[in-house]
Each structure stands twice: as C-alpha cells, then as structure tokens.
Motif scaffolding. Sequence first.
Motif, short mmCIF file in Angstrom:
data_model
loop_
_atom_site.label_atom_id
_atom_site.label_comp_id
_atom_site.label_asym_id
_atom_site.label_seq_id
_atom_site.Cartn_x
_atom_site.Cartn_y
_atom_site.Cartn_z
N LEU A 20 1.42 -1.06 0.18
CA LEU A 20 0.21 -0.29 0.23
C LEU A 20 1.41 1.41 -0.16
CD1 LEU A 20 -2.90 -0.87 2.47
CD2 LEU A 20 -3.17 -1.05 -0.38
N VAL A 21 1.92 1.38 0.58
CA VAL A 21 2.64 2.66 1.15
C VAL A 21 3.56 2.17 -0.22
CG1 VAL A 21 5.02 3.16 1.38
CG2 VAL A 21 3.15 2.10 3.09
N VAL A 22 4.04 1.11 -1.13
CA VAL A 22 4.55 1.46 -2.15
C VAL A 22 3.59 1.44 -3.13
CG1 VAL A 22 5.69 -0.02 -4.32
CG2 VAL A 22 6.62 0.31 -1.55
N ALA A 23 2.50 1.57 -3.43
CA ALA A 23 1.60 2.35 -4.28
C ALA A 23 1.51 3.30 -4.44
CB ALA A 23 0.00 1.12 -4.18
N LEU A 24 0.92 4.24 -3.14
CA LEU A 24 0.99 5.85 -2.84
C LEU A 24 2.17 6.06 -3.64
CD1 LEU A 24 -1.14 7.88 -1.73
CD2 LEU A 24 0.72 7.54 0.36
N TYR A 25 3.61 5.73 -3.19
CA TYR A 25 4.88 6.05 -3.40
C TYR A 25 4.79 6.25 -4.91
CZ TYR A 25 9.60 5.96 -4.74
OH TYR A 25 10.75 6.89 -4.48
N LEU A 26 4.47 5.11 -5.79
CA LEU A 26 4.63 5.45 -7.41
C LEU A 26 3.72 5.79 -8.10
CD1 LEU A 26 6.06 2.86 -9.48
CD2 LEU A 26 4.09 1.75 -9.47
N ILE A 27 2.41 6.62 -7.20
CA ILE A 27 1.43 7.74 -7.34
C ILE A 27 1.67 8.50 -7.71
CG2 ILE A 27 -0.46 8.67 -7.21
CD1 ILE A 27 -1.90 5.75 -6.84
N VAL A 28 2.60 8.90 -6.84
CA VAL A 28 3.69 10.35 -6.31
C VAL A 28 4.68 10.47 -7.60
CG1 VAL A 28 4.45 12.02 -4.64
CG2 VAL A 28 2.54 10.35 -3.84
N MET A 29 5.23 9.94 -7.03
CA MET A 29 6.54 9.18 -8.23
C MET A 29 6.10 10.03 -9.70
SD MET A 29 9.14 9.83 -6.73
CE MET A 29 10.18 9.69 -7.33
N PHE A 30 5.38 8.65 -10.08
CA PHE A 30 4.57 9.10 -11.21
C PHE A 30 3.76 11.03 -11.96
CE2 PHE A 30 5.21 5.15 -12.36
CZ PHE A 30 4.95 5.16 -13.32
N TYR A 31 2.87 10.78 -10.41
CA TYR A 31 2.63 12.82 -10.77
C TYR A 31 3.79 13.68 -10.53
CZ TYR A 31 0.27 16.86 -9.63
OH TYR A 31 -0.44 18.02 -9.32
N PHE A 32 4.80 13.60 -10.13
CA PHE A 32 6.03 14.66 -9.87
C PHE A 32 6.75 14.31 -11.53
CE2 PHE A 32 4.97 15.16 -5.43
CZ PHE A 32 4.49 16.30 -5.62
N SER A 33 6.51 13.03 -11.67
CA SER A 33 7.49 12.91 -12.99
C SER A 33 7.19 13.83 -14.12
CB SER A 33 8.30 11.50 -13.29
OG SER A 33 7.07 11.50 -13.15
N GLY A 34 5.29 13.60 -14.39
CA GLY A 34 4.95 14.28 -15.30
C GLY A 34 4.38 13.27 -16.06
N LEU A 35 4.44 11.96 -15.34
CA LEU A 35 3.78 10.85 -16.40
C LEU A 35 2.06 10.56 -15.73
CD1 LEU A 35 6.82 7.73 -15.52
CD2 LEU A 35 6.00 9.29 -17.54
N LEU A 36 1.27 11.24 -14.99
CA LEU A 36 0.05 11.20 -14.29
C LEU A 36 0.20 12.54 -14.41
CD1 LEU A 36 -1.91 8.72 -13.74
CD2 LEU A 36 -0.79 9.24 -11.64
N GLY A 37 -1.28 12.97 -14.63
CA GLY A 37 -2.08 14.44 -14.33
C GLY A 37 -2.80 14.55 -14.67
N PRO A 38 -3.53 15.42 -14.31
CA PRO A 38 -4.97 15.38 -14.46
C PRO A 38 -5.53 15.67 -15.69
CG PRO A 38 -4.28 17.51 -13.43
CD PRO A 38 -3.07 16.46 -13.65
N SER A 39 -6.52 15.03 -16.18
CA SER A 39 -7.18 15.26 -18.04
C SER A 39 -6.86 16.60 -18.10
CB SER A 39 -8.64 14.91 -17.36
OG SER A 39 -9.07 14.36 -19.10
N THR A 40 -6.49 16.67 -19.75
CA THR A 40 -6.50 17.48 -20.52
C THR A 40 -6.33 17.13 -22.15
OG1 THR A 40 -5.14 19.05 -21.35
CG2 THR A 40 -4.36 16.68 -20.75
N SER A 41 -7.36 17.96 -22.36
CA SER A 41 -7.24 17.91 -24.08
C SER A 41 -6.62 17.56 -24.57
CB SER A 41 -8.52 18.58 -24.20
OG SER A 41 -8.47 20.18 -23.70
N HIS A 42 -5.48 18.58 -24.70
CA HIS A 42 -3.84 18.74 -25.23
C HIS A 42 -4.23 17.41 -25.58
CE1 HIS A 42 -3.42 22.18 -23.85
NE2 HIS A 42 -3.40 21.95 -22.51
N PHE A 43 -4.23 16.37 -25.21
CA PHE A 43 -3.84 14.89 -26.09
C PHE A 43 -4.95 14.02 -26.92
CE2 PHE A 43 -0.70 14.46 -22.28
CZ PHE A 43 -0.30 14.65 -23.13
N GLY A 44 -5.83 15.07 -27.10
CA GLY A 44 -7.50 14.51 -27.91
C GLY A 44 -7.47 13.98 -29.00
N GLN A 45 -5.80 15.04 -29.46
CA GLN A 45 -6.38 14.40 -31.61
C GLN A 45 -5.36 13.34 -31.41
OE1 GLN A 45 -4.13 18.15 -33.08
NE2 GLN A 45 -3.84 17.15 -35.27
N LEU A 46 -4.06 13.05 -30.46
CA LEU A 46 -3.25 11.70 -30.40
C LEU A 46 -3.93 10.06 -30.31
CD1 LEU A 46 -0.74 10.21 -30.16
CD2 LEU A 46 -0.12 11.66 -28.07
#
Length: 158
Positions: free
Chosen positions: A81-107
Amino acid sequence: MSQATLETDRISRVLKSSTWLNLLLAAQLIAGLVYAYFTGDMGSRWTHFVLPFIWFTASVWVIWHTRPVTKRRVYRIGAALVVALYLIVMFYFSGLLGPSTSHFGQLTGPSGFGITWGRSLGWSPVFVYTGDLITVSLIPYQAVGLFALAYLVYDAIA
C-alpha cells in the motif's frame, strides 16, 4: 566452509552477474541501433540515446539483485500500500500522471488511448491514455526506472 570455497563461490557469482550484464547491454545496444536504423532517429544528442539504457540497466540490476524478505503477511500488504502511494506520487511529480487534459485529444482520439513515435529508443514509443479524470503518459525508460525505485522502497519497508 573454507576460505577457498567462499572465494570460489564469490568469483562464480561475479562472473555470472557480469556475463548477464554484458548480454543485457549488448541486447540493448543492438535494439537501439536497429531502432535507429529503421526510424532514422537517435535523438538530438548522444545523451538522449544513452540515458534510457542507463536507467533500464540499473533498473534490471536492482530487480535482479533485490530479494525482499518478509515473514508476516500484514507487513507485505502494508508495504504494498505504501509503495502504491509512493508510485502514484512519483508518477505525478515526473509528469507521467496528471489531471485530464484535452491537449492529447488529437493523439488519443475517442478511445482515449494513443501511441507516439519519433524519438530515440527508450523515449519512444510513448503510450498515452486520457480519461475523464487522469492522463497517463508512459515513457518506457522512466516507467521502468520508477517501478524499480518502488521495488526498492518495498524492500526497505518489508
């Protein structure tokens, strides 16, 4: 055990590890050169070509040589559980995970899934998902490196 037996066993392990490491590096180099030949892209600098190989090799080495030892199931569950939270935080701060955006809609199109090419191996292919709440961009070498770091955190906690 005698000192000679311990030394022979140690040398045998070092030779085995270095052989596998060299095979991994050779496979990565061949894959990178074949990819560069067919796509014509090695990146704008040599570091763009080498950086993913360093991350991938270090990640494989970490996973290969780390053996978490846990006696109780509750510790494994808590560590996971701690590692899952750690992974989510690391993905967020590395830019791999973020809030939904329409910028990728064309892709991604209406399905929400897409793949981009055109970068050197390790940086490409990038797998992209855009949903109603989140956007996930998986750059291969970064994702593998972050999973290896999470595995080390799991080992430290467990």
